[in-house]
Write an enzyme that holds these catalytic residues in place. Structure first.
Site, short mmCIF file in Angstrom:
data_model
loop_
_atom_site.label_atom_id
_atom_site.label_comp_id
_atom_site.label_asym_id
_atom_site.label_seq_id
_atom_site.Cartn_x
_atom_site.Cartn_y
_atom_site.Cartn_z
N ASP A 1 -19.11 6.37 2.32
CA ASP A 1 -19.36 7.69 2.65
C ASP A 1 -19.61 8.15 3.82
O ASP A 1 -20.22 7.29 4.85
CB ASP A 1 -20.83 8.01 1.81
CG ASP A 1 -21.24 9.60 1.44
OD1 ASP A 1 -21.17 9.93 0.39
OD2 ASP A 1 -21.61 10.06 2.45
N HIS B 1 -17.36 11.51 -8.72
CA HIS B 1 -17.38 10.16 -7.81
C HIS B 1 -18.87 9.63 -8.27
O HIS B 1 -19.58 10.21 -8.61
CB HIS B 1 -17.36 10.64 -6.21
CG HIS B 1 -18.28 11.82 -6.00
ND1 HIS B 1 -17.96 13.27 -6.21
CD2 HIS B 1 -19.46 11.80 -5.26
CE1 HIS B 1 -19.00 13.87 -5.76
NE2 HIS B 1 -19.73 13.20 -5.05
N HIS C 1 -21.41 7.33 -6.88
CA HIS C 1 -21.91 6.68 -5.36
C HIS C 1 -22.72 5.31 -5.82
O HIS C 1 -23.28 5.22 -6.69
CB HIS C 1 -23.36 7.73 -5.08
CG HIS C 1 -23.03 9.06 -4.60
ND1 HIS C 1 -23.16 9.31 -3.43
CD2 HIS C 1 -22.82 10.32 -5.49
CE1 HIS C 1 -22.70 10.56 -3.14
NE2 HIS C 1 -22.72 11.13 -4.42
N ASN D 1 -23.59 12.93 -9.35
CA ASN D 1 -24.34 14.16 -9.21
C ASN D 1 -23.25 15.26 -9.84
O ASN D 1 -22.01 15.11 -9.82
CB ASN D 1 -24.33 14.61 -7.75
CG ASN D 1 -25.46 13.92 -6.98
OD1 ASN D 1 -26.47 13.52 -7.83
ND2 ASN D 1 -25.17 13.63 -5.79
N VAL E 1 -18.69 18.09 -3.46
CA VAL E 1 -17.44 17.71 -3.79
C VAL E 1 -17.02 17.78 -5.31
O VAL E 1 -17.58 16.88 -5.97
CB VAL E 1 -17.23 16.35 -2.89
CG1 VAL E 1 -15.47 16.13 -3.19
CG2 VAL E 1 -17.51 16.51 -1.41
P1 DGP Z 1 -22.20 14.80 -3.78
O1 DGP Z 1 -23.45 15.45 -3.50
O2 DGP Z 1 -22.48 14.04 -4.93
O3 DGP Z 1 -20.94 16.00 -4.12
O4 DGP Z 1 -21.79 13.99 -2.52
C1 DGP Z 1 -20.40 13.96 -1.93
C2 DGP Z 1 -20.57 12.88 -0.82
O5 DGP Z 1 -19.25 12.96 -0.19
C3 DGP Z 1 -21.75 13.19 0.27
O6 DGP Z 1 -22.57 12.11 0.06
C4 DGP Z 1 -20.84 13.19 1.44
C5 DGP Z 1 -19.45 12.69 1.10
N1 DGP Z 1 -18.47 12.96 1.87
C6 DGP Z 1 -17.79 14.56 1.95
N2 DGP Z 1 -16.91 14.81 2.66
C7 DGP Z 1 -16.24 13.37 3.08
C8 DGP Z 1 -15.25 12.88 3.71
O7 DGP Z 1 -14.48 13.81 4.18
N3 DGP Z 1 -15.24 11.58 3.92
C9 DGP Z 1 -16.01 10.77 3.16
N4 DGP Z 1 -15.88 9.54 3.27
N5 DGP Z 1 -16.85 11.16 2.58
C10 DGP Z 1 -17.37 12.50 2.45
#
Ligand code: DGP
Length: 114
Positions: free
Chosen positions: A30, A100, A102, A87, A96
């Site tokens: 993340d 996914h 976590h 989430n 996003v």
């Molecule tokens: P959520 O709140 O469950 O939708 O979490 C989305 C997660 O995605 C958040 O913890 C940050 C991560 N994230 C967003 N953009 C990027 C990215 O471009 N690269 C990576 N590695 N993580 C990202």
């Protein structure tokens, strides 16, 4: 989905710290870690959220959890414990819209959630 950031990561169009990849899923660190180990495990195919899962997705969702378990062992957080979070929607803070999982661990976490 051409404008989905996780689809771009899966395709390698934007950089990420990948820790696992097979024909079904990709796992990467993340960008904004909430724990010493914070890995996102995503299906390679685009699925918006849990809300749009269909029964055909069942093996794929099971595979996400198997990969999470394997990565927890590889990161050596399996014995102390870890948290798996999916989430879904606005109230849960989904930012996003590509499903996914976590994987969070490496330090004690607060409980209860929410
Ligand atoms: P959520 O709140 O469950 O939708 O979490 C989305 C997660 O995605 C958040 O913890 C940050 C991560 N994230 C967003 N953009 C990027 C990215 O471009 N690269 C990576 N590695 N993580 C990202």
């Amino acid at each position: 989905m051409s404008d989905c950031i996780f689809c771009k990561i899966v395709k390698g169009d934007i950089p990420s710290t990948n820790v696992f990849r097979d024909e079904q899923v990709t796992a990467f660190r993340d960008i904004n870690p909430a724990a010493p180990t914070h890995i996102l495990i995503v299906p390679n195919k685009h699925i918006d959220s849990v809300n749009v899962l269909i029964s055909d997705d069942e093996p794929l969702m099971g595979h996400l959890f198997i990969v999470a378990k394997q990565l927890a062992a590889r990161e050596k957080i399996d014995e102390d414990g870890y948290r798996l979070i999916v989430n879904t929607g606005v109230y849960a803070g989904q930012t996003v819209h590509h499903i996914h999982l976590h994987l969070l661990g490496g330090a004690p976490m607060k409980h209860p959630m929410g």
